[in-house]
Design a protein around this motif. Structure first.
Motif, short mmCIF file in Angstrom:
data_model
loop_
_atom_site.label_atom_id
_atom_site.label_comp_id
_atom_site.label_asym_id
_atom_site.label_seq_id
_atom_site.Cartn_x
_atom_site.Cartn_y
_atom_site.Cartn_z
N SER A 1 -18.81 -17.02 16.34
CA SER A 1 -19.16 -16.73 17.73
C SER A 1 -19.35 -15.22 17.90
N LYS B 1 -32.55 -18.46 13.56
CA LYS B 1 -32.57 -19.91 13.71
C LYS B 1 -33.13 -20.59 12.46
N ARG C 1 -26.50 -25.23 12.87
CA ARG C 1 -27.11 -25.22 14.19
C ARG C 1 -26.60 -24.03 14.97
N GLU D 1 -29.15 -25.38 22.97
CA GLU D 1 -28.73 -25.68 21.61
C GLU D 1 -29.94 -26.05 20.79
N SER D 2 -29.92 -25.59 19.53
CA SER D 2 -30.99 -25.95 18.62
C SER D 2 -31.12 -27.45 18.53
N LYS E 1 -23.11 -19.19 19.28
CA LYS E 1 -22.21 -19.90 18.36
C LYS E 1 -23.04 -20.51 17.23
N VAL F 1 -24.85 -19.87 25.14
CA VAL F 1 -24.41 -19.99 26.52
C VAL F 1 -24.57 -18.62 27.16
N GLN G 1 -29.66 -31.77 14.88
CA GLN G 1 -28.37 -32.43 15.07
C GLN G 1 -27.87 -32.89 13.72
N ARG H 1 -26.03 -22.44 18.98
CA ARG H 1 -25.89 -22.78 20.40
C ARG H 1 -25.72 -21.49 21.19
N SER I 1 -27.30 -22.86 29.06
CA SER I 1 -26.98 -23.03 27.65
C SER I 1 -28.16 -23.69 26.97
#
Length: 324
Positions: free
Chosen positions: A218, A255, A264, A318-319, A278, A268, A322, A266, A316
């Motif tokens: 983080s 990324k 992955r 997120e890539s 993160k 925020v 998954q 993320r 937020s």
């Protein structure tokens, strides 16, 4: 017959069929006589026209395929070159910081020692980038090795000579390409410091933790934050930056690297409050399985932080990868 007297020295009927697709003439097919000079029926001539159209489509598809292959090779070259330029820009920033402090601190032996170490590590990094560019690859194939993520992050922070708040937990090793992942950490920390610099507190924190079978890195700042629109439309997209001299490639590159490791990322962010990135990477024993499940295609987005009005909105992103 008049156009090809050598090929057709004797009488009869010859037919010229244009091979035409999308108003583009790709060639001509010439049909000779039948045996005994029997004329072609109208149905046969219509069929001949259809065959000519199909042949033209096949030729056009072949031509377009060759053009597409060339375009993909060019795109791969441009992508890798852009990564190279961005890393060079980061290295130039480090040298510029050293030079700017030199007039004031040159008489300090410790500063000279640190300056020499910074210059030496920068030259080493430049030589490594040159080597990688000379063996240009169309995809980010990591050279994996078991790595202590806490040690890797500490090395990056030491090279950047930045003061940040650190909170590292004891973690299992991860399987990463050290050079590539150092680039990810460098991008995140530099972005956070530049965003925090615009605020009065100027606080940047770096933490590591464990969640299930993953290591979580983080990077948090209390800077200007990012708007929902920027997160939705610009974050991780290449060549889009809110910095005056930004290339808009740092987060796109990060990324791509994270996903190449089966990870992955993320985000925020809240305008006027700050941003937290993160990054999660599977433990070494789960890394191969995670990479197999990750998507090979990168729908890259880039970001470098956006300073806007202090609306109290939290966003937020997120890539889309998954991984299990």
């Amino acid at each position: 017959k008049k156009a090809t007297p050598i090929q057709f020295p004797h009488g009869g009927h010859r037919f010229c069929v244009p091979l035409k697709a999308q108003d583009q003439l790709l060639g001509i097919a010439i049909l000779a006589d039948r045996v005994d000079g029997i004329r072609y029926t109208q149905e046969e001539l219509d069929l001949l026209g259809c065959l000519g159209g199909q042949a033209a489509c096949a030729l056009l598809n072949l031509e377009l395929t060759q053009e597409l292959i060339g375009a993909r090779e060019l795109t791969a070259f441009q992508t890798m070159s852009t990564f190279f330029v961005h890393d060079m820009k980061n290295l130039a920033s480090r040298l510029n910081l050293t030079l700017s402090n030199m007039p004031e601190h040159f008489d300090d032996p410790e500063f000279r020692k640190d300056a020499l170490r910074t210059i030496g590590s920068t030259v080493e990094r430049i030589n490594l980038l040159i080597t990688r560019l000379s063996t240009l690859r169309s995809s980010l194939v990591p050279d994996l090795a078991e790595t202590d993520i806490n040690q890797l992050v500490s090395e990056v922070l030491e090279k950047l000579e930045m003061t940040v708040s650190k909170n590292f937990q004891s973690l299992p090793k991860v399987l990463v390409d050290r050079e590539q992942f150092q680039s990810v950490v460098t991008n995140l920390v530099l972005n956070a410091s530049e965003a925090a610099y615009a605020s009065s507190e100027c606080r940047v924190s770096v933490e590591t933790a464990q969640s299930d079978d993953r290591v979580i890195l983080s990077v948090e700042d209390d800077g200007c934050g990012m708007s929902p629109e920027f997160l939705e439309k610009a974050l991780f997209r290449p060549f889009q930056s809110t910095k005056k001299q930004g290339l808009g490639i740092g987060m796109f590159q990060s990324k791509a690297i994270v996903e190449a490791h089966g990870g992955r990322i993320r985000v925020v962010s809240e305008l006027g409050k700050g941003t937290t990135f993160k990054v999660s990477i599977p433990f070494a024993k789960y890394a191969k399985h995670a990479r197999l499940k990750s998507s090979p295609n990168i729908d890259g987005r880039s970001a470098s932080g956006e300073c806007g009005s202090a609306h109290q909105t939290t966003s937020s992103l997120e890539s889309p990868i998954q991984n299990g």
